[in-house]
Design an enzyme around this catalytic site. Sequence first.
Site, PDB file in Angstrom:
ATOM      1  N   ASP A  34       0.742  -1.068   0.036  1.00  0.00           N
ATOM      2  CA  ASP A  34      -0.002   0.045  -0.097  1.00  0.00           C
ATOM      3  C   ASP A  34       0.776   1.282   0.136  1.00  0.00           C
ATOM      4  O   ASP A  34       1.632   1.610   0.784  1.00  0.00           O
ATOM      5  CB  ASP A  34      -0.844   0.070   1.375  1.00  0.00           C
ATOM      6  CG  ASP A  34      -2.116   0.866   0.981  1.00  0.00           C
ATOM      7  OD1 ASP A  34      -2.295   1.492   0.407  1.00  0.00           O
ATOM      8  OD2 ASP A  34      -3.130   0.515   1.666  1.00  0.00           O
ATOM      9  N   ASP A  35       0.494   2.064  -0.935  1.00  0.00           N
ATOM     10  CA  ASP A  35       1.272   3.341  -1.071  1.00  0.00           C
ATOM     11  C   ASP A  35       2.975   3.297  -1.471  1.00  0.00           C
ATOM     12  O   ASP A  35       3.805   4.120  -1.011  1.00  0.00           O
ATOM     13  CB  ASP A  35       1.242   4.192   0.097  1.00  0.00           C
ATOM     14  CG  ASP A  35      -0.179   4.912   0.009  1.00  0.00           C
ATOM     15  OD1 ASP A  35      -1.179   4.336  -0.561  1.00  0.00           O
ATOM     16  OD2 ASP A  35      -0.350   5.645   0.895  1.00  0.00           O
ATOM     17  N   CYS A  73      -6.270   3.610  -3.648  1.00  0.00           N
ATOM     18  CA  CYS A  73      -6.360   2.276  -3.017  1.00  0.00           C
ATOM     19  C   CYS A  73      -7.844   1.516  -3.514  1.00  0.00           C
ATOM     20  O   CYS A  73      -7.768   0.414  -4.130  1.00  0.00           O
ATOM     21  CB  CYS A  73      -6.707   2.424  -1.496  1.00  0.00           C
ATOM     22  SG  CYS A  73      -5.082   3.201  -0.654  1.00  0.00           S
ATOM     23  N   ARG A  77      -7.857  -1.706  -5.991  1.00  0.00           N
ATOM     24  CA  ARG A  77      -8.437  -3.355  -5.420  1.00  0.00           C
ATOM     25  C   ARG A  77      -9.534  -3.705  -6.126  1.00  0.00           C
ATOM     26  O   ARG A  77      -9.745  -4.925  -6.298  1.00  0.00           O
ATOM     27  CB  ARG A  77      -8.692  -2.918  -3.845  1.00  0.00           C
ATOM     28  CG  ARG A  77      -7.305  -2.867  -3.110  1.00  0.00           C
ATOM     29  CD  ARG A  77      -7.619  -2.025  -1.902  1.00  0.00           C
ATOM     30  NE  ARG A  77      -6.480  -1.454  -1.343  1.00  0.00           N
ATOM     31  CZ  ARG A  77      -5.171  -2.106  -0.772  1.00  0.00           C
ATOM     32  NH1 ARG A  77      -5.403  -3.320  -0.483  1.00  0.00           N
ATOM     33  NH2 ARG A  77      -4.063  -1.498  -0.698  1.00  0.00           N
ATOM     34  N   LYS A 130      -5.778  -5.972   4.039  1.00  0.00           N
ATOM     35  CA  LYS A 130      -6.756  -4.905   3.806  1.00  0.00           C
ATOM     36  C   LYS A 130      -7.865  -5.274   2.721  1.00  0.00           C
ATOM     37  O   LYS A 130      -7.487  -5.806   1.872  1.00  0.00           O
ATOM     38  CB  LYS A 130      -5.903  -3.789   3.399  1.00  0.00           C
ATOM     39  CG  LYS A 130      -6.759  -2.572   2.924  1.00  0.00           C
ATOM     40  CD  LYS A 130      -5.841  -1.511   2.574  1.00  0.00           C
ATOM     41  CE  LYS A 130      -6.432  -0.361   1.952  1.00  0.00           C
ATOM     42  NZ  LYS A 130      -5.466   1.044   1.636  1.00  0.00           N
ATOM     43  N   HIS A 132     -11.284  -3.023   1.748  1.00  0.00           N
ATOM     44  CA  HIS A 132     -11.393  -1.479   1.258  1.00  0.00           C
ATOM     45  C   HIS A 132     -12.096  -1.718  -0.110  1.00  0.00           C
ATOM     46  O   HIS A 132     -12.142  -0.534  -1.031  1.00  0.00           O
ATOM     47  CB  HIS A 132     -10.012  -0.914   1.043  1.00  0.00           C
ATOM     48  CG  HIS A 132     -10.140   0.591   1.102  1.00  0.00           C
ATOM     49  ND1 HIS A 132      -9.429   1.347   0.506  1.00  0.00           N
ATOM     50  CD2 HIS A 132     -11.149   1.496   1.363  1.00  0.00           C
ATOM     51  CE1 HIS A 132      -9.689   2.647   0.883  1.00  0.00           C
ATOM     52  NE2 HIS A 132     -10.767   2.639   1.197  1.00  0.00           N
ATOM     53  N   HIS A 219       1.572   2.399   4.006  1.00  0.00           N
ATOM     54  CA  HIS A 219       0.460   3.316   4.118  1.00  0.00           C
ATOM     55  C   HIS A 219       0.820   4.078   5.539  1.00  0.00           C
ATOM     56  O   HIS A 219       0.942   3.299   6.669  1.00  0.00           O
ATOM     57  CB  HIS A 219      -0.760   2.771   3.916  1.00  0.00           C
ATOM     58  CG  HIS A 219      -1.975   3.581   4.021  1.00  0.00           C
ATOM     59  ND1 HIS A 219      -2.540   4.364   4.781  1.00  0.00           N
ATOM     60  CD2 HIS A 219      -2.642   3.887   2.826  1.00  0.00           C
ATOM     61  CE1 HIS A 219      -3.586   5.081   4.514  1.00  0.00           C
ATOM     62  NE2 HIS A 219      -3.866   4.713   3.178  1.00  0.00           N
ATOM     63  N   ASP A 325      -0.495  -0.807  -4.818  1.00  0.00           N
ATOM     64  CA  ASP A 325      -1.926  -0.182  -5.317  1.00  0.00           C
ATOM     65  C   ASP A 325      -1.942   1.069  -5.994  1.00  0.00           C
ATOM     66  O   ASP A 325      -2.764   1.591  -6.449  1.00  0.00           O
ATOM     67  CB  ASP A 325      -2.971  -0.187  -4.257  1.00  0.00           C
ATOM     68  CG  ASP A 325      -2.359   0.823  -3.028  1.00  0.00           C
ATOM     69  OD1 ASP A 325      -1.338   1.227  -3.040  1.00  0.00           O
ATOM     70  OD2 ASP A 325      -3.456   0.916  -2.147  1.00  0.00           O
ATOM     71  N   ASN A 326      -0.721   1.762  -5.875  1.00  0.00           N
ATOM     72  CA  ASN A 326      -0.349   3.147  -6.257  1.00  0.00           C
ATOM     73  C   ASN A 326       0.816   3.535  -5.892  1.00  0.00           C
ATOM     74  O   ASN A 326       1.525   2.923  -5.326  1.00  0.00           O
ATOM     75  CB  ASN A 326      -1.407   4.102  -5.760  1.00  0.00           C
ATOM     76  CG  ASN A 326      -1.875   4.048  -4.315  1.00  0.00           C
ATOM     77  OD1 ASN A 326      -2.792   3.718  -3.846  1.00  0.00           O
ATOM     78  ND2 ASN A 326      -0.846   4.444  -3.420  1.00  0.00           N
ATOM     79  N   LYS A 370       0.645   9.633  -5.622  1.00  0.00           N
ATOM     80  CA  LYS A 370      -0.694   8.921  -5.416  1.00  0.00           C
ATOM     81  C   LYS A 370      -1.722   9.818  -5.778  1.00  0.00           C
ATOM     82  O   LYS A 370      -1.669  10.749  -5.595  1.00  0.00           O
ATOM     83  CB  LYS A 370      -0.772   8.447  -3.992  1.00  0.00           C
ATOM     84  CG  LYS A 370      -2.180   7.946  -3.620  1.00  0.00           C
ATOM     85  CD  LYS A 370      -1.940   7.460  -2.231  1.00  0.00           C
ATOM     86  CE  LYS A 370      -3.443   7.129  -1.606  1.00  0.00           C
ATOM     87  NZ  LYS A 370      -3.359   6.552  -0.118  1.00  0.00           N
TER      88      LYS A 370
END
Length: 530
Positions: A34-35, A73, A77, A130, A132, A219, A325-326, A370
């Site tokens: 994540d991130d 995010c 996903r 996660k 989301h 993240h 994810d980004n 992001k």
Amino acid sequence: MIKNNYLLTLIFTFCSIAGWTQDKRPNVILILVDDLGFSDIEPYGASEIHTPNLKELASQGTRFQEFYNNSICAPTRASLLTGQYAHRAGLGYFNVNLGLPAYQGFLNKESPTLAEVLKKAGYSTMISGKWHVGDDYDQWPAQRGFERSFNFVGGASNFYEINDSTQATVPLYKNNKPFYLPKDRYLTDEITDQAIGFLKEQHQEKKPFFLYLAFNAPHWPLQAPEEEIQKYQRTYNVGWDSLRIKRYESAIEQGVFPSNQAITAQDTLIQKWKKLTYDEQQYWQRRQQVFAGMIDRVDQSIGKIRQTLKELKVDDNTIIIFMSDNGAQGGDRARIYTTRNAGPVGSAGSYDVQNSNWSQTGNSPLRSYKDNPYEGGIGAPFIVWYPKEVKANTIKKGTGHLIDIAPTLYDYAQAKYPNSNYGVVTHTLPGVSLRTLLSTDQKQLDRPQALFWERAGNRAVRYGKWKLVSIYRNGNKAELYDIDTDRAENHNLAAQYPQVVAQLEELYKEWAKDNDVVNYDRIKIQSSFR
């Protein structure tokens, strides 16, 4: 002879029903972090961050120079789990319901999840981490095909629980039941150990598995065990100005960025490192130490997962895919949540976020951050490991996209994509299988269709070497880049090639119509209240 063949067929069928034959289809572990910025791990340029497990996966597997996500995010996903563009799956904006089908904030039934399809194909299905992509109970992982689930539902979670009671700061769930993280337990470790527990349980079932391992690191909030933070003491005293250049040079050495291309232009809003006071430099070094420590711990977790595969004797028949994810999180120091902090950065109770200064380094040599459709927002590391078939120590030019993951996994799993799901007709898959690309000497994915992005009014189209970008706050004025020569997006060619701009804008309009994308002004007022 006919009778003998008939007899053999009956015997094989009976053995299959009885479970006597071995299912040789590969297991799948899909790892999403994540991130994480483009150059935040060793195989993509972060030579100063210890990620030996990812380095080994890369050297024994295939990396992409260009692999695309949806810049943020929840939409990422949604595409990853369904193989659909985010709007088509119901999460065109985020995991909030804005009253339109493409913006309902949870996965629609017309878009079967990887777990739903693979479960019907005979796979065990598991998630740890996660979610989301749906907040309500009927939208949780266990209700969308995952037989075993350990997860938090929303977009962010503390990495430590600071209460001794059952009053969780961010609720966790195991198979739909509340789970309470013990005090001082680090969430990355719990996500890892729950996944390992699932793998050991599943091993008794004697069938292939699909594990979706969705770490929330790195993240925000920036939190890590102190021993990880201390590994990077004095590592970042060089500052972000120097390190972004070093990452750029390293990315070229690694082969994940073209040697004949320049780094993206310096973000003029970021203060020069040498202009900071000594105390400011110490403060910002500590923040990046924490960020590096979070990544380090994820890499260790991947090592534990791989060791478990070896112990279970399934490592030689397991596909491992790693991605983010980004890109890294942008923003300035005003975003620091000082009112929520209850300790120094990195500690339990602290609540600091990553900002543009170090994130420009994280995304180096790419542009922006992001939640933007520039390469730094939608371009991320992508590693596929499967020595039985995937080429070792190989780099592909791309252009891969999240929508390609589902058809690729269904190809490996010999899984049939359904025509209907929960009584409704399913959306067709827009992506392509990457299997041939991964297993041959083919240099890049020859995609006949364009790729598209829209998020909060920001738009992009990638078609061949061309990329069209338009940013909402700039009035969606067209920008055009030749990614084959300028992936850093330094040179806007829109004025020189108006016919290309017109062609890509027309393609975007067609895609937007097909995917129920609406003008951002129509949903902007609602989204601002979320």
